[in-house]
Scaffold this active site. Structure first.
Site, PDB file in Angstrom:
ATOM      1  N   HIS A   1       1.028  -1.180  -0.130  1.00 18.80           N
ATOM      2  CA  HIS A   1       0.235   0.040   0.055  1.00 18.80           C
ATOM      3  C   HIS A   1       0.948   1.106   0.067  1.00 18.80           C
ATOM      4  CE1 HIS A   1      -3.478  -2.228   0.068  1.00 18.80           C
ATOM      5  NE2 HIS A   1      -2.671  -3.350   1.671  1.00 18.80           N
TER       6      HIS A   1
ATOM      7  N   HIS B   1      -1.723   2.879  -5.338  1.00 17.43           N
ATOM      8  CA  HIS B   1      -1.880   1.716  -5.210  1.00 17.43           C
ATOM      9  C   HIS B   1      -3.204   1.143  -4.851  1.00 17.43           C
ATOM     10  CE1 HIS B   1      -2.150   3.860  -0.763  1.00 17.43           C
ATOM     11  NE2 HIS B   1      -3.156   3.048  -0.463  1.00 17.43           N
TER      12      HIS B   1
ATOM     13  N   ASP C   1      -6.114  -1.429  -3.339  1.00 13.95           N
ATOM     14  CA  ASP C   1      -6.741  -2.132  -2.328  1.00 13.95           C
ATOM     15  C   ASP C   1      -7.354  -3.172  -2.048  1.00 13.95           C
ATOM     16  OD1 ASP C   1      -4.993  -0.148  -0.181  1.00 13.95           O
ATOM     17  OD2 ASP C   1      -6.322   0.670  -0.040  1.00 13.95           O
TER      18      ASP C   1
ATOM     19  N   HIS D   1      -7.626  -6.670   2.469  1.00  7.50           N
ATOM     20  CA  HIS D   1      -6.696  -5.985   3.478  1.00  7.50           C
ATOM     21  C   HIS D   1      -6.926  -5.927   4.782  1.00  7.50           C
ATOM     22  CE1 HIS D   1      -4.423  -2.397   3.918  1.00  7.50           C
ATOM     23  NE2 HIS D   1      -5.585  -1.450   3.685  1.00  7.50           N
TER      24      HIS D   1
ATOM     25  N   HIS E   1     -12.189   2.363   4.656  1.00  6.85           N
ATOM     26  CA  HIS E   1     -11.774   0.817   4.384  1.00  6.85           C
ATOM     27  C   HIS E   1     -12.261  -0.291   5.438  1.00  6.85           C
ATOM     28  CE1 HIS E   1      -7.834   2.534   4.096  1.00  6.85           C
ATOM     29  NE2 HIS E   1      -7.373   1.904   3.634  1.00  6.85           N
TER      30      HIS E   1
END
Length: 258
Positions: A70, A74, A76, A80, A208
Site C-alpha cells: 500500500h 495503489h 486496496d 486488506h 476501509h
C-alpha cells in the site's frame, strides 16, 4: 465486439480518446501512510540497483524493490481489512480482472478541500452530484478530486500533533456508495482512502471497514483527476497478481474523450 474494439483503437490513434495517467511516480521519496505509533509502520520504499550493465550483468539493468503493498498509487483489495478477510475472491490474485475496469464518476471538491483539509464527502454531496450528472452507475469508480496530489513535501501528509488532516468520506457516504450504488470502489488523491482523522470515526477508518466489508476496492494517491470529466471516462486499475495480496502498487489509467 471486434468492431467496437477496432473503433476504440481508431479513436485512440486519432486523439479523440486519450489515455490519462492517474499514477504518481514511485521512488525512494514516495510518502507512506502514517499510522498511530501502536501499529506496525509501513516501510519506507527502497529501490536499489541490482545490476547496471556492469561485469556481473553487462547487457542488463535491473532494480530490487522493497516496498509495502500500500505504497504510492495503489490498489486496496477487500482482504486488506479485517471486515473483508473472509469474503470470496478477495485478494489481488483472485479478483476477476473485469472488475478492475469501470466508468469513472469524478466528484470535484478541490475548492472545499483547499478551504478545509478535513473536508468530508456527505451523502448530500452525492445526491447533489447525481442531480447534475445522473445516478452513479453500478460497478463504477467514484473518484474524489481534492487536488491533494498537487501538494508536495510535508503538505501532502499534512501531519499535526493529533495526526494527519486530509479529506475523505463520512461513514454514511461509504455505506451509500457500497450498498445503495454498488460501486467498484472509491479513489482519492490522498495517501489513503480514509480521511486523515478517520481513526476517530465509528467505525475507525470507516471507509476501509465499510468498503472492504462489502467486497469493494480502494485506489489511493491518484493524480490528474482535474483532467477527467465528471462522467464519460473509463478507469483501468490493475494490481500486481500477488498471491493472497492485500493490495499492490498499480498503474492506474483513464480513457477519456479529448
Amino acid at each position: 465486439m471486434a468492431q467496437a474494439l477496432s473503433m476504440l483503437l481508431d479513436e485512440l490513434a486519432s486523439g479523440r480518446v486519450r489515455v490519462i495517467d492517474l499514477t504518481q511516480p514511485l521512488s525512494n521519496d514516495t510518502p507512506v501512510i502514517p499510522l498511530p505509533p501502536q501499529y506496525t509502520q509501513t516501510p519506507i520504499p527502497s529501490i536499489k540497483v541490482h545490476s547496471r550493465y556492469d561485469p556481473g550483468a553487462p547487457f542488463a539493468y535491473s532494480n530490487v524493490l522493497e516496498i509495502g503493498e500500500h505504497t504510492g498509487t495503489h490498489f486496496d483489495a477487500p482482504i486488506h481489512w479485517v471486515t473483508g478477510k473472509d469474503l470470496p475472491e478477495n485478494a489481488c490474485d483472485t479478483i476477476a480482472p473485469h472488475r478492475f475496469v469501470g466508468p469513472a464518476c469524478v466528484l470535484d471538491y478541490a475548492r472545499e478541500s483547499a478551504a478545509d483539509p478535513d473536508f468530508l464527502v456527505t451523502p448530500d454531496h452525492i445526491l447533489a452530484w447525481e442531480r447534475m450528472h445522473g445516478r452513479i452507475p453500478k460497478a463504477s469508480w467514484v473518484l474524489l478530486r481534492s487536488d491533494w496530489s498537487k501538494r508536495t513535501g510535508d503538505a501532502f501528509l499534512n501531519m499535526a500533533d493529533d495526526g494527519p488532516h486530509t479529506p475523505g468520506w463520512l461513514p454514511e457516504t461509504s455505506r451509500l456508495l457500497a450498498y445503495e450504488r454498488d460501486v467498484l470502489g472509491v479513489g482519492v488523491e490522498t495517501v489513503g482512502t480514509d480521511a486523515g482523522q478517520a481513526g476517530r470515526f465509528d467505525p475507525p477508518y470507516s471507509n476501509h471497514s465499510i468498503m472492504h466489508g462489502a467486497g469493494k476496492f480502494g485506489l489511493a494517491s491518484l493524480r490528474n483527476l482535474d483532467q477527467l470529466p465528471a462522467t464519460g471516462a473509463i478507469v483501468i486499475a490493475a494490481p500486481l497478481k500477488i498471491v493472497r495480496g492485500s493490495g499492490s502498487p498499480a498503474r492506474v489509467l483513464a480513457l477519456a474523450p479529448n
